[in-house]
Design an enzyme around this catalytic site. Structure first.
Site, mmCIF file in Angstrom:
data_model
loop_
_atom_site.group_PDB
_atom_site.id
_atom_site.type_symbol
_atom_site.label_atom_id
_atom_site.label_comp_id
_atom_site.label_asym_id
_atom_site.label_seq_id
_atom_site.Cartn_x
_atom_site.Cartn_y
_atom_site.Cartn_z
ATOM 1 N N GLU A 107 0.798 -1.238 0.000
ATOM 2 C CA GLU A 107 0.000 0.000 0.000
ATOM 3 C C GLU A 107 0.827 1.283 0.000
ATOM 4 O OE1 GLU A 107 -2.738 -0.362 3.273
ATOM 5 O OE2 GLU A 107 -3.592 -2.203 2.508
ATOM 6 N N ASN A 126 2.056 -5.137 -3.210
ATOM 7 C CA ASN A 126 0.638 -5.410 -2.934
ATOM 8 C C ASN A 126 -0.098 -4.110 -2.648
ATOM 9 O OD1 ASN A 126 -1.311 -7.588 -2.347
ATOM 10 N ND2 ASN A 126 -1.290 -6.814 -0.236
ATOM 11 N N HIS A 171 -10.568 -5.644 -2.526
ATOM 12 C CA HIS A 171 -11.686 -5.498 -1.585
ATOM 13 C C HIS A 171 -12.766 -4.728 -2.343
ATOM 14 C CE1 HIS A 171 -9.354 -6.891 1.839
ATOM 15 N NE2 HIS A 171 -8.385 -6.058 1.529
ATOM 16 N N GLU A 205 -6.507 -10.411 -1.409
ATOM 17 C CA GLU A 205 -7.349 -10.181 -0.223
ATOM 18 C C GLU A 205 -8.815 -10.079 -0.628
ATOM 19 O OE1 GLU A 205 -5.893 -6.884 2.141
ATOM 20 O OE2 GLU A 205 -3.806 -7.483 1.894
ATOM 21 N N ASP A 230 -12.562 -9.882 -1.105
ATOM 22 C CA ASP A 230 -13.886 -9.950 -0.482
ATOM 23 C C ASP A 230 -14.790 -9.002 -1.254
ATOM 24 O OD1 ASP A 230 -12.926 -7.519 0.634
ATOM 25 O OD2 ASP A 230 -12.623 -8.408 2.604
HETATM 26 O O1 G2I Z 1 -7.860 -3.580 6.244
HETATM 27 C C1 G2I Z 1 -8.028 -4.741 5.486
HETATM 28 C C2 G2I Z 1 -6.729 -5.208 4.904
HETATM 29 C C3 G2I Z 1 -6.240 -4.201 3.892
HETATM 30 N N1 G2I Z 1 -5.020 -4.651 3.257
HETATM 31 C C4 G2I Z 1 -3.953 -5.011 4.152
HETATM 32 C C5 G2I Z 1 -4.412 -5.988 5.224
HETATM 33 O O2 G2I Z 1 -3.380 -6.237 6.122
HETATM 34 C C6 G2I Z 1 -5.624 -5.474 5.933
HETATM 35 O O3 G2I Z 1 -6.001 -6.442 6.926
HETATM 36 C C7 G2I Z 1 -6.589 -5.935 8.080
HETATM 37 C C8 G2I Z 1 -6.975 -7.080 8.977
HETATM 38 O O4 G2I Z 1 -7.961 -7.850 8.327
HETATM 39 C C9 G2I Z 1 -7.557 -6.535 10.275
HETATM 40 O O5 G2I Z 1 -7.763 -7.632 11.199
HETATM 41 O O6 G2I Z 1 -5.650 -5.129 8.725
HETATM 42 C C10 G2I Z 1 -6.187 -4.490 9.864
HETATM 43 C C11 G2I Z 1 -5.152 -3.574 10.456
HETATM 44 O O7 G2I Z 1 -4.652 -2.725 9.541
HETATM 45 C C12 G2I Z 1 -6.606 -5.536 10.894
HETATM 46 O O8 G2I Z 1 -7.254 -4.910 11.963
HETATM 47 C C13 G2I Z 1 -6.655 -5.066 13.202
HETATM 48 C C14 G2I Z 1 -7.250 -4.031 14.139
HETATM 49 O O9 G2I Z 1 -6.882 -2.740 13.634
HETATM 50 C C15 G2I Z 1 -6.688 -4.209 15.497
HETATM 51 O O10 G2I Z 1 -7.287 -3.287 16.384
HETATM 52 C C16 G2I Z 1 -6.909 -5.633 15.973
HETATM 53 O O11 G2I Z 1 -6.266 -5.834 17.197
HETATM 54 O O12 G2I Z 1 -6.946 -6.379 13.706
HETATM 55 C C17 G2I Z 1 -6.340 -6.608 14.935
HETATM 56 C C18 G2I Z 1 -6.575 -8.085 15.322
HETATM 57 O O13 G2I Z 1 -7.945 -8.391 15.299
#
Ligand code: G2I
Length: 470
Positions: free
Chosen positions: A170, A212, A249, A278, A280
């Site tokens: 990103e 990515n 996404h 990724e 969805d």
């Molecule tokens: O945002 C969706 C994705 C966009 N592209 C990069 C990916 O790395 C990203 O994944 C998401 C995860 O699916 C989330 O699960 O990235 C987020 C963070 O940037 C993730 O969220 C985090 C929350 O911000 C935290 O508060 C939490 O502790 O997930 C953590 C675990 O549940």
């Protein structure tokens, strides 16, 4: 796996040298693989198996905290042959304090995947987001050094276990600029991305190295063009990049567009693999999922699709119900559409000349697999199994085993290190401690099972050791 010059940070060979290498590789591929391209629809019954039959993978994001959920792991183990850690390999997870690395949760995911024949995509080595606090407050050359050290340490730690890394995630801005996103990393100098790729290449020469991003699906968008121009520039200057990941996404604000296939094929034409990393889709419309899969299948270098979670309840966007399984684990209509598109799609062609620099490592010293004669194992307890070679690609090959004499069977197959089985279909596999001996048990899918072997430079045909009826 070995497409890039290993550890070679020199500029690419001149045009003449490159042509000679490409022709030699094309001749080798043509001589060894022309007969095996499947052209008919297949009938795989899981996403991973159907993708693997076509020379591709089908993966999902996995959260370590969910691995104790039996319903979750049942679907994971059945359906997928590639895994991305949803959060556990990010910078804040792997280097929470400077110089102190923490791999426990990431290793849980890697071990779960690899012990079951799934491959792992690493996500992510360098990103403006999810940085540990100590890094967020750094700048300039100290930050550049810390970032490069992070890339080196983490890629080295997982060397040989991660097939592809999102080296940089990103880094481009949204909107109409087509330029880089402002971040502490960007402020260390515009060359930070290529520096990260070179560090990753030195640390793990065999992993595919990917850039990515999201909102890079629409070919007409400035961000898509910005990333495209960077990749073209990297290829022209010999920066070691192998692949581009499209997060994809899709939602009402950022919908699927019909020029998506043009985007995938245009990037592939630069000489990189493309992967949907990724996926969805808000509301999970079956038709849109089908279109996305068909677009990938139409592009020979689109070699894998990953959905960002298993059940809707596992999604970072749970309220959008964007995934293939509903919250109680049932398959949704989108699942059926995806499976059908995988089964109806073409296999990755095996005879096309490579569009990027082929391996510089020595050619295989053992004879490549041939179709005849099939290996007949010593008679076992009431059944016999014969192995036949199937599709072969530049880095891996498929084998098919036909069992006769029993419907409840157990077949033991050995591959030769450093070969690794990366996918299986139509059976339930288990592994010995070395990971080189696989016991495949019937699972009601009939008497023919298959598997994909990553050659890792060794093209010896796998051996059937025994067949036992139970
Ligand atoms: O945002 C969706 C994705 C966009 N592209 C990069 C990916 O790395 C990203 O994944 C998401 C995860 O699916 C989330 O699960 O990235 C987020 C963070 O940037 C993730 O969220 C985090 C929350 O911000 C935290 O508060 C939490 O502790 O997930 C953590 C675990 O549940």
């Amino acid at each position: 796996m070995t497409e890039r010059c290993h550890g070679d940070t020199r500029p690419p060979a001149g045009p003449r040298a490159r042509t000679a290498i490409v022709l030699a590789a094309a001749a080798l591929l043509a001589a060894t693989s022309a007969a095996f391209l499947p052209t008919t629809a297949s009938a795989g019954t899981t996403l991973g198996a159907s993708a693997a039959e076509k020379g591709r993978y089908f993966g999902t994001a996995v959260a370590a905290s969910r691995l104790s959920d039996n319903a979750y792991t049942t679907i994971l183990n059945r359906e997928f042959n590639m895994v991305t850690a949803e959060n556990e390999m990010k910078m804040n997870a792997t280097e929470p304090q400077q110089g102190r690395f923490s791999y426990g949760a990431a290793e849980q995911i890697v071990n779960h995947a690899r012990s079951r024949g799934m491959s792992v995509r690493g996500h992510t080595l360098a990103w403006h987001s999810q940085q540990p606090g100590w890094m967020e407050s750094m700048s300039g050359s100290a930050l550049r050094q810390a970032m490069l050290n992070h890339v080196t340490q983490v890629a080295t730690h997982f060397r040989g276990q991660v097939v592809a890394w999102d080296v940089v995630n990103e880094a481009f801005a949204d909107g109409s600029s087509g330029g880089r996103r402002d971040s502490n990393l960007q402020r260390t100098g515009n060359d930070w991305i290529e520096a990260a790729f070179r560090a990753a290449d030195a640390a793990d020469p065999n992993a595919k190295l990917c850039y990515n991003d999201y909102n890079t699906d629409n070919w007409t968008h400035a961000k898509t063009q910005g990333v495209y121009n960077m990749v073209r520039d990297f290829k022209a200057r010999g920066v070691p990049i192998d692949c581009v990941g499209f997060q994809s996404h899709f939602n009402n604000n950022s919908p699927y567009v019909s020029n998506y296939r043009t985007t995938l094929s245009s990037f592939a034409a630069l000489g990189v693999d493309v992967q949907i990393t990724e996926l969805d889709i808000q509301g999970a419309p079956a038709n849109t999922y089908r279109s996305v899969v068909e677009d990938c299948m139409a592009v020979p270098r689109c070699n894998g699709i990953t959905v960002w979670g298993i059940r809707d309840s596992d999604s970072w966007l749970a309220s959008q119900t964007p995934l293939l399984f509903n919250s109680n684990g049932s398959k949704k209509a989108a699942y059926d559409a995806v499976l059908a598109a995988l089964n109806n799609g073409p296999a990755v062609p095996t005879t096309a000349p490579p569009t990027s620099v082929p391996p510089t490592t020595a050619p295989p010293t053992t004879a490549p697999p041939t179709t005849a004669p099939p290996t007949t194992p010593p008679p076992g307890g009431g059944c016999s199994a014969t192995l036949q070679d199937s599709t072969r690609w530049g880095d891996r090959f498929n084998s098919q085993v036909t069992v006769s004499g029993a419907s409840n069977w157990s077949v033991v197959v050995a591959v030769t290190p450093p070969q690794k089985v990366s996918a299986t279909w139509n059976g339930s596999p288990s592994w010995d401690g070395s990971g080189n001996v696989m016991t495949m048990r019937s699972n009601g899918s009939g008497n023919v099972f298959g598997f994909t072997t990553m050659a890792n430079g060794n093209w010896t045909r796998p051996q059937v050791l025994s067949c036992t009826a139970s």
